[in-house]
Write a protein that holds these residues in place. Structure first.
Motif, short mmCIF file in Angstrom:
data_model
loop_
_atom_site.label_atom_id
_atom_site.label_comp_id
_atom_site.label_asym_id
_atom_site.label_seq_id
_atom_site.Cartn_x
_atom_site.Cartn_y
_atom_site.Cartn_z
N GLY A 1 0.92 -1.07 -0.03
CA GLY A 1 -0.11 0.10 0.08
C GLY A 1 0.91 1.12 0.16
O GLY A 1 0.41 2.42 -0.20
N LEU A 2 2.23 1.01 0.11
CA LEU A 2 3.03 2.30 0.10
C LEU A 2 3.41 2.47 -1.39
O LEU A 2 3.97 1.94 -1.75
N SER A 3 2.83 3.75 -1.98
CA SER A 3 2.99 3.70 -3.44
C SER A 3 3.93 4.70 -3.55
O SER A 3 4.29 5.62 -2.68
N ASP A 4 4.47 5.06 -4.78
CA ASP A 4 5.54 6.17 -4.96
C ASP A 4 4.98 7.46 -4.53
O ASP A 4 5.68 8.37 -3.80
N ASP A 5 3.70 7.96 -4.83
CA ASP A 5 3.23 9.13 -4.48
C ASP A 5 3.26 9.15 -2.87
O ASP A 5 3.66 10.40 -2.29
N ARG A 6 2.83 8.38 -2.18
CA ARG A 6 2.69 8.37 -0.66
C ARG A 6 4.23 8.57 -0.29
O ARG A 6 4.38 9.22 0.67
N LEU A 7 5.06 7.66 -0.86
CA LEU A 7 6.45 7.54 -0.22
C LEU A 7 7.10 9.13 -0.41
O LEU A 7 7.77 9.89 0.43
N ASN A 8 6.74 9.72 -1.86
CA ASN A 8 7.21 10.96 -2.04
C ASN A 8 6.64 12.11 -0.91
O ASN A 8 7.62 13.12 -0.44
N HIS A 9 5.47 11.77 -0.55
CA HIS A 9 4.74 13.00 0.37
C HIS A 9 5.35 12.69 1.68
O HIS A 9 5.80 13.55 2.32
N LEU A 10 5.36 11.22 1.95
CA LEU A 10 6.17 11.08 3.35
C LEU A 10 7.35 11.65 3.67
O LEU A 10 7.89 12.26 4.59
N LEU A 11 8.33 11.50 2.50
CA LEU A 11 9.59 12.05 2.70
C LEU A 11 9.80 13.74 2.90
O LEU A 11 10.44 14.22 3.50
N SER A 12 8.66 14.33 1.91
CA SER A 12 8.78 15.49 2.05
C SER A 12 8.30 16.35 3.34
O SER A 12 8.54 17.47 3.64
N ILE A 13 7.28 15.59 4.17
CA ILE A 13 6.91 16.17 5.22
C ILE A 13 7.51 15.47 6.38
O ILE A 13 7.08 15.71 7.62
N ALA A 14 8.72 14.71 6.37
CA ALA A 14 9.30 14.08 7.40
C ALA A 14 9.51 14.97 8.46
O ALA A 14 9.79 16.20 8.28
N PRO A 15 9.54 14.56 9.80
CA PRO A 15 9.73 15.47 11.06
C PRO A 15 10.97 16.10 10.84
O PRO A 15 11.94 15.46 10.25
N GLN A 16 10.88 17.61 11.23
CA GLN A 16 12.32 17.98 11.23
C GLN A 16 13.03 17.40 12.26
O GLN A 16 12.65 16.97 13.26
N GLN A 17 14.73 17.68 12.20
CA GLN A 17 15.55 17.22 12.99
C GLN A 17 15.27 15.62 13.02
O GLN A 17 15.25 15.19 14.30
N SER A 18 15.25 15.02 11.99
CA SER A 18 14.81 13.57 12.20
C SER A 18 15.60 12.74 11.41
O SER A 18 15.92 13.31 10.17
N ILE A 19 16.29 11.58 11.69
CA ILE A 19 17.08 10.80 10.77
C ILE A 19 15.94 9.90 10.09
O ILE A 19 15.10 9.24 10.78
N VAL A 20 15.67 9.92 8.73
CA VAL A 20 14.76 9.03 7.99
C VAL A 20 15.71 7.73 7.82
O VAL A 20 16.71 7.49 7.37
N LEU A 21 14.88 6.56 8.30
CA LEU A 21 15.85 5.22 8.32
C LEU A 21 15.06 4.45 7.44
O LEU A 21 13.57 3.91 7.65
N LEU A 22 15.61 3.84 6.46
CA LEU A 22 15.03 2.68 5.39
C LEU A 22 15.84 1.52 5.95
O LEU A 22 16.90 1.24 5.37
N GLU A 23 15.21 0.50 6.74
CA GLU A 23 15.85 -0.70 7.02
C GLU A 23 15.62 -1.54 6.05
O GLU A 23 14.76 -1.86 5.34
N ASP A 24 16.78 -2.36 6.04
CA ASP A 24 16.61 -4.07 5.20
C ASP A 24 16.15 -3.45 3.64
O ASP A 24 15.38 -4.01 2.97
N ILE A 25 16.98 -2.39 3.24
CA ILE A 25 16.61 -2.00 1.88
C ILE A 25 16.64 -3.19 0.78
O ILE A 25 15.93 -2.97 -0.03
N ASP A 26 17.34 -3.90 0.84
CA ASP A 26 17.61 -5.19 -0.17
C ASP A 26 16.17 -5.82 -0.13
O ASP A 26 15.80 -6.41 -1.13
#
Ligand SMILES: Nc1ncnc2c1ncn2[C@@H]1O[C@H](COP(=O)(O)OP(=O)(O)OP(=O)(O)O)[C@@H](O)[C@H]1O
Length: 341
Positions: free
Chosen positions: A179-204
């Motif tokens: 259910g995580l689409s490209d649009d939703r991902l884009n949106h989430l990354l653009s509004i990620a909390p400030q002063q926050s590390i975005v973590l993508l685990e087990d990217i493989d």
């Protein structure tokens, strides 16, 4: 006089919430009428945050009072999280805090091979303290990191400790989530909390290569999902006036498409591997002290190395926990057990 403000951060402060639940309250000598309205569509789709209006009305001309209230609320919320690391996860099109803020893990408690911890920390600090270097050169103000290596060697623990050290929160994204689409991902990354590390685990686990196998395609049929090119676009688009740090982790770097980890998307790659002899010694000293701790640690290190087998810090931790109440000599003598627990 009427003063209306969209107050997002009040929502984080429970004390203030209960304060605002009443219809009227007193601030100093001023009575304030409080009205909270939650819009029918509770999501602001542009900002991705719950949308609520808190309207404060008081008699008089003192506008300053409202700014003081906001500042006090902000300080109260910050105090609540002092010395803690907040974790966020994506829910729908917004970020939500999950769990209680965790006590910061000291970076020294994660024992990596010599120099790694210092190198990453220095890189992050330099990045955070130098926004003009990026803007002056027209480079997006973001930095990507990849930590790779076998399981249980401290990738996640280090990122948590690093966030604590930098005073950042962590926003965890699971790219394999259905259910995580490209649009939703884009949106989430653009509004990620400030002063926050975005973590993508087990990217493989999310992408093996640019092309999906037929099996993968059918498994996801009918479901929104992130495409590889969508992810690349999102990574390239993540720019912000705030320092945007993105960490990715994987156990299998060789499975990743080179396009994902090229410079600009991943600027620093670090191998977090099996314990080196000096790590084995340091791990021992974290669990055992006392008069002869140093010589015991050396002895333990020699003994473990003599087995000529890979060992992870997680394995050592499990072994030391099993021997919580044992004598150091006994720990050294039974170190064959490390690989049997
Ligand atoms: N380098 C380390 N120093 C201290 N403790 C460690 C270290 N590495 C792992 N541990 C301990 O082992 C456990 C697992 O570690 P962690 O989850 O950080 O490993 P990981 O490399 O992220 O594993 P995975 O690849 O499976 O996600 C944690 O409880 C952590 O405290």
């Amino acid at each position: 006089m009427k003063f209306v403000h969209k107050i997002n951060f009040f929502i984080y402060s429970s004390k203030w919430l209960s304060f605002f639940n009443c219809l009227a309250c007193r601030y100093g000598s001023t009575w304030i009428r409080v009205e909270r309205t939650r819009e029918q569509h509770t999501l602001d789709l542009h900002m991705g945050t719950p949308w609520e209006t808190v309207q404060l009305t008081a008699l008089g001309r003192n506008k300053e009072m409202y700014f003081r209230i906001l500042e006090e609320a902000r300080q109260m919320a910050l105090k609540q999280h002092e010395g803690k690391t907040i974790m966020y996860q994506a829910m729908g099109s917004e970020w939500r805090q999950f769990g209680h803020p965790r006590k910061r893990r000291p970076i020294s408690s994660v024992i990596l091979d010599d120099g790694i911890s210092e190198r990453i920390l220095k890189d992050c600090q330099e990045f955070i303290s130098n926004p003009t270097w990026y803007t002056d050169r027209g480079i997006p103000y973001r930095r990507g990191y990849l930590l790779y290596g076998p399981p249980g060697c401290g990738k996640s623990s280090f990122i948590t400790a690093l966030a604590g050290e930098l005073g950042f929160s962590i926003s965890v994204l699971n790219l394999s989530e259905r259910g995580l689409s490209d649009d939703r991902l884009n949106h989430l990354l653009s509004i990620a909390p400030q002063q926050s590390i975005v973590l993508l685990e087990d990217i493989d686990a999310a992408f093996v290569s640019r092309e999906d196998t037929a099996q993968q395609k059918s498994a996801y049929e009918g479901l929104n999902r992130v495409t590889f090119s969508g992810l690349l676009n999102c990574l390239d688009g993540v720019a912000s006036s705030e320092a945007r740090m993105m960490f990715m982790t994987t156990n299998y770097i060789e499975r990743l498409d080179p396009a994902l980890i090229r410079p600009g998307r991943v600027d620093l790659k670090e191998y977090i591997g099996w314990c080196s002899p000096s790590q084995i010694e340091k791990m021992f000293l974290r669990f055992y002290d006392g008069e002869n701790a140093q010589s015991h640690a050396k002895e333990f290190r020699e003994k473990v190395v003599s087995f000529n087998k890979n060992v992870s810090p997680a394995q050592l931790q499990g072994f030391f926990m099993f021997h919580k109440h044992s004598d150091p000599k006994e720990v050294i003598d039974s170190c064959k057990m490390i690989w049997e627990l």
